[in-house]
Design a protein around this motif. Structure first.
Motif, PDB file in Angstrom:
ATOM      1  N   ALA A 107       0.821  -1.216   0.000  1.00  0.00           N
ATOM      2  CA  ALA A 107       0.000   0.000   0.000  1.00  0.00           C
ATOM      3  C   ALA A 107       0.859   1.273   0.000  1.00  0.00           C
ATOM      4  O   ALA A 107       0.354   2.355   0.222  1.00  0.00           O
ATOM      5  CB  ALA A 107      -0.929  -0.004   1.213  1.00  0.00           C
ATOM      6  N   GLY A 108       2.172   1.108  -0.211  1.00  0.00           N
ATOM      7  CA  GLY A 108       3.047   2.264  -0.323  1.00  0.00           C
ATOM      8  C   GLY A 108       3.771   2.666   0.945  1.00  0.00           C
ATOM      9  O   GLY A 108       4.520   3.647   0.945  1.00  0.00           O
ATOM     10  N   GLU A 109       3.582   1.926   2.046  1.00  0.00           N
ATOM     11  CA  GLU A 109       4.307   2.226   3.293  1.00  0.00           C
ATOM     12  C   GLU A 109       5.675   1.547   3.209  1.00  0.00           C
ATOM     13  O   GLU A 109       5.789   0.360   3.494  1.00  0.00           O
ATOM     14  CB  GLU A 109       3.533   1.720   4.507  1.00  0.00           C
ATOM     15  CG  GLU A 109       2.239   2.443   4.746  1.00  0.00           C
ATOM     16  CD  GLU A 109       1.480   1.911   5.955  1.00  0.00           C
ATOM     17  OE1 GLU A 109       0.706   2.699   6.518  1.00  0.00           O
ATOM     18  OE2 GLU A 109       1.652   0.735   6.334  1.00  0.00           O
ATOM     19  N   ARG A 110       6.689   2.311   2.802  1.00  0.00           N
ATOM     20  CA  ARG A 110       7.994   1.707   2.512  1.00  0.00           C
ATOM     21  C   ARG A 110       9.118   2.251   3.372  1.00  0.00           C
ATOM     22  O   ARG A 110      10.296   2.048   3.059  1.00  0.00           O
ATOM     23  CB  ARG A 110       8.288   1.858   1.028  1.00  0.00           C
ATOM     24  CG  ARG A 110       7.217   1.128   0.222  1.00  0.00           C
ATOM     25  CD  ARG A 110       7.428   1.092  -1.213  1.00  0.00           C
ATOM     26  NE  ARG A 110       6.349   0.280  -1.807  1.00  0.00           N
ATOM     27  CZ  ARG A 110       6.263  -0.002  -3.061  1.00  0.00           C
ATOM     28  NH1 ARG A 110       7.181   0.427  -3.907  1.00  0.00           N
ATOM     29  NH2 ARG A 110       5.265  -0.742  -3.509  1.00  0.00           N
ATOM     30  N   ASP A 111       8.771   2.906   4.457  1.00  0.00           N
ATOM     31  CA  ASP A 111       9.766   3.433   5.386  1.00  0.00           C
ATOM     32  C   ASP A 111      10.281   2.276   6.234  1.00  0.00           C
ATOM     33  O   ASP A 111       9.569   1.768   7.107  1.00  0.00           O
ATOM     34  CB  ASP A 111       9.137   4.523   6.250  1.00  0.00           C
ATOM     35  CG  ASP A 111      10.102   5.138   7.250  1.00  0.00           C
ATOM     36  OD1 ASP A 111      11.219   4.610   7.439  1.00  0.00           O
ATOM     37  OD2 ASP A 111       9.715   6.148   7.866  1.00  0.00           O
TER      38      ASP A 111
ATOM     39  N   LEU B 148       9.366  -0.701   9.958  1.00  0.00           N
ATOM     40  CA  LEU B 148       9.512  -2.150  10.098  1.00  0.00           C
ATOM     41  C   LEU B 148      10.445  -2.485  11.260  1.00  0.00           C
ATOM     42  O   LEU B 148      10.110  -3.296  12.129  1.00  0.00           O
ATOM     43  CB  LEU B 148      10.023  -2.754   8.797  1.00  0.00           C
ATOM     44  CG  LEU B 148      10.262  -4.257   8.790  1.00  0.00           C
ATOM     45  CD1 LEU B 148       8.994  -5.038   9.141  1.00  0.00           C
ATOM     46  CD2 LEU B 148      10.816  -4.703   7.435  1.00  0.00           C
ATOM     47  N   THR B 149      11.605  -1.855  11.310  1.00  0.00           N
ATOM     48  CA  THR B 149      12.549  -2.162  12.389  1.00  0.00           C
ATOM     49  C   THR B 149      11.995  -1.724  13.740  1.00  0.00           C
ATOM     50  O   THR B 149      12.262  -2.362  14.762  1.00  0.00           O
ATOM     51  CB  THR B 149      13.934  -1.534  12.126  1.00  0.00           C
ATOM     52  OG1 THR B 149      13.797  -0.121  11.991  1.00  0.00           O
ATOM     53  CG2 THR B 149      14.573  -2.128  10.869  1.00  0.00           C
ATOM     54  N   SER B 150      11.200  -0.663  13.740  1.00  0.00           N
ATOM     55  CA  SER B 150      10.566  -0.212  14.980  1.00  0.00           C
ATOM     56  C   SER B 150       9.678  -1.293  15.582  1.00  0.00           C
ATOM     57  O   SER B 150       9.595  -1.424  16.806  1.00  0.00           O
ATOM     58  CB  SER B 150       9.755   1.058  14.715  1.00  0.00           C
ATOM     59  OG  SER B 150       9.068   1.456  15.876  1.00  0.00           O
ATOM     60  N   CYS B 151       9.020  -2.074  14.736  1.00  0.00           N
ATOM     61  CA  CYS B 151       8.160  -3.150  15.245  1.00  0.00           C
ATOM     62  C   CYS B 151       8.943  -4.120  16.124  1.00  0.00           C
ATOM     63  O   CYS B 151       8.484  -4.508  17.202  1.00  0.00           O
ATOM     64  CB  CYS B 151       7.513  -3.917  14.093  1.00  0.00           C
ATOM     65  SG  CYS B 151       6.257  -2.994  13.196  1.00  0.00           S
TER      66      CYS B 151
ATOM     67  N   ALA C  46       8.586 -15.127  20.702  1.00  0.00           N
ATOM     68  CA  ALA C  46       8.567 -15.669  19.346  1.00  0.00           C
ATOM     69  C   ALA C  46       7.977 -14.627  18.398  1.00  0.00           C
ATOM     70  O   ALA C  46       6.915 -14.071  18.669  1.00  0.00           O
ATOM     71  CB  ALA C  46       7.747 -16.950  19.290  1.00  0.00           C
ATOM     72  N   PHE C  47       8.690 -14.377  17.309  1.00  0.00           N
ATOM     73  CA  PHE C  47       8.282 -13.406  16.298  1.00  0.00           C
ATOM     74  C   PHE C  47       7.947 -14.092  14.983  1.00  0.00           C
ATOM     75  O   PHE C  47       8.680 -15.005  14.568  1.00  0.00           O
ATOM     76  CB  PHE C  47       9.453 -12.471  15.953  1.00  0.00           C
ATOM     77  CG  PHE C  47       9.737 -11.374  16.915  1.00  0.00           C
ATOM     78  CD1 PHE C  47       9.214 -10.100  16.726  1.00  0.00           C
ATOM     79  CD2 PHE C  47      10.575 -11.592  18.000  1.00  0.00           C
ATOM     80  CE1 PHE C  47       9.521  -9.061  17.596  1.00  0.00           C
ATOM     81  CE2 PHE C  47      10.891 -10.561  18.872  1.00  0.00           C
ATOM     82  CZ  PHE C  47      10.351  -9.295  18.675  1.00  0.00           C
ATOM     83  N   PRO C  48       6.946 -13.601  14.268  1.00  0.00           N
ATOM     84  CA  PRO C  48       6.818 -13.955  12.861  1.00  0.00           C
ATOM     85  C   PRO C  48       7.738 -13.011  12.073  1.00  0.00           C
ATOM     86  O   PRO C  48       8.315 -12.086  12.649  1.00  0.00           O
ATOM     87  CB  PRO C  48       5.346 -13.635  12.560  1.00  0.00           C
ATOM     88  CG  PRO C  48       5.078 -12.426  13.412  1.00  0.00           C
ATOM     89  CD  PRO C  48       5.879 -12.681  14.690  1.00  0.00           C
ATOM     90  N   LEU C  49       7.848 -13.225  10.782  1.00  0.00           N
ATOM     91  CA  LEU C  49       8.562 -12.290   9.925  1.00  0.00           C
ATOM     92  C   LEU C  49       7.570 -11.187   9.563  1.00  0.00           C
ATOM     93  O   LEU C  49       6.661 -11.378   8.768  1.00  0.00           O
ATOM     94  CB  LEU C  49       9.090 -13.015   8.686  1.00  0.00           C
ATOM     95  CG  LEU C  49      10.127 -12.286   7.860  1.00  0.00           C
ATOM     96  CD1 LEU C  49      11.345 -11.906   8.707  1.00  0.00           C
ATOM     97  CD2 LEU C  49      10.555 -13.157   6.696  1.00  0.00           C
ATOM     98  N   ILE C  50       7.709 -10.035  10.203  1.00  0.00           N
ATOM     99  CA  ILE C  50       6.728  -8.950  10.130  1.00  0.00           C
ATOM    100  C   ILE C  50       6.698  -8.309   8.742  1.00  0.00           C
ATOM    101  O   ILE C  50       7.755  -8.044   8.159  1.00  0.00           O
ATOM    102  CB  ILE C  50       7.021  -7.900  11.220  1.00  0.00           C
ATOM    103  CG1 ILE C  50       6.910  -8.549  12.613  1.00  0.00           C
ATOM    104  CG2 ILE C  50       6.090  -6.699  11.108  1.00  0.00           C
ATOM    105  CD1 ILE C  50       7.520  -7.736  13.730  1.00  0.00           C
ATOM    106  N   SER C  51       5.507  -8.085   8.261  1.00  0.00           N
ATOM    107  CA  SER C  51       5.202  -7.399   6.994  1.00  0.00           C
ATOM    108  C   SER C  51       5.575  -8.179   5.736  1.00  0.00           C
ATOM    109  O   SER C  51       5.346  -7.697   4.631  1.00  0.00           O
ATOM    110  CB  SER C  51       5.820  -5.996   6.937  1.00  0.00           C
ATOM    111  OG  SER C  51       5.166  -5.133   7.841  1.00  0.00           O
ATOM    112  N   ALA C  52       6.139  -9.373   5.865  1.00  0.00           N
ATOM    113  CA  ALA C  52       6.615 -10.120   4.695  1.00  0.00           C
ATOM    114  C   ALA C  52       5.528 -10.968   4.034  1.00  0.00           C
ATOM    115  O   ALA C  52       5.755 -11.526   2.964  1.00  0.00           O
ATOM    116  CB  ALA C  52       7.794 -11.010   5.083  1.00  0.00           C
ATOM    117  N   GLY C  53       4.350 -11.050   4.637  1.00  0.00           N
ATOM    118  CA  GLY C  53       3.255 -11.824   4.053  1.00  0.00           C
ATOM    119  C   GLY C  53       2.376 -10.946   3.189  1.00  0.00           C
ATOM    120  O   GLY C  53       2.838 -10.342   2.217  1.00  0.00           O
ATOM    121  N   ILE C  54       1.136 -10.809   3.587  1.00  0.00           N
ATOM    122  CA  ILE C  54       0.159 -10.054   2.808  1.00  0.00           C
ATOM    123  C   ILE C  54       0.536  -8.581   2.635  1.00  0.00           C
ATOM    124  O   ILE C  54       0.135  -7.935   1.670  1.00  0.00           O
ATOM    125  CB  ILE C  54      -1.254 -10.210   3.404  1.00  0.00           C
ATOM    126  CG1 ILE C  54      -2.309  -9.756   2.393  1.00  0.00           C
ATOM    127  CG2 ILE C  54      -1.369  -9.474   4.724  1.00  0.00           C
ATOM    128  CD1 ILE C  54      -3.717 -10.179   2.742  1.00  0.00           C
TER     129      ILE C  54
END
Length: 165
Positions: free
Chosen positions: A84-88, A92-95, A112-120
């Motif tokens: 959706a254009g959120e590319r900062d 991501l690292t802030s999460c 335990a973490f998932p891989l954030i933002s890498a899916g949908i």
């Protein structure tokens, strides 16, 4: 801190806290978010509504009960939606950094973490892996064990290769 990768289901992890890759509304959804809400039961959603009536901002984190999960807490993070254009990348690292800060706040020592933002949300997987590993390795925390949970073998192997570098 020990940083590892496993292939499996994040809802089955025996840790103090699991990280949920949520959307800004924090009312459940698809992917990791839907799986955590289904496995955790209605108390997770009830706690989201009570604690975060306006949701969370992209890059931020907050906690709720783990409900029916083995984990005591769910740490919800809102990753950037690359599609959706959120590319900062700092969002991501802030999460990851914010999730560790929340873990410290509640006293969680294993997470335990998932891989954030890498899916949908479509963040390029190579960079998502790099962002996760770099941030988790450099963020000061009281957490003693951090586990990246990959649903599929290819993602597991990609994370494992990055951890070996």
């Amino acid at each position: 801190m020990e940083l590892t990768v496993v292939q499996g289901d994040i809802t089955q992890q025996q840790v103090d806290a699991v990280v949920n890759a949520a959307n800004r509304a924090m009312r459940g959804g698809g992917g990791v978010d839907g799986a955590i809400h289904r496995a955790g039961g209605p108390t997770v959603l009830d706690d989201c509504i009570r604690r975060f009536p306006d949701g969370l901002a992209t890059g931020d984190a907050g906690w709720t009960t783990g409900g029916d999960l083995a984990a005591q807490w769910v740490i919800h993070v809102v990753g950037p939606n690359y599609s959706a254009g959120e590319r900062d990348r700092s969002l991501l690292t802030s999460c990851y950094a914010r999730a560790l800060a929340v873990a410290d706040h509640v006293g969680a020592r294993t997470i335990a973490f998932p891989l954030i933002s890498a899916g949908i949300f479509g963040w390029p997987k190579d960079d998502a892996v790099d962002a996760a590993v770099e941030t988790l390795r450099t963020t000061r925390t009281e957490v003693t064990l951090t586990r990246l949970v990959a649903l599929d073998r290819a993602t597991h192997d990609q994370i494992a290769a990055r951890l070996e570098r």
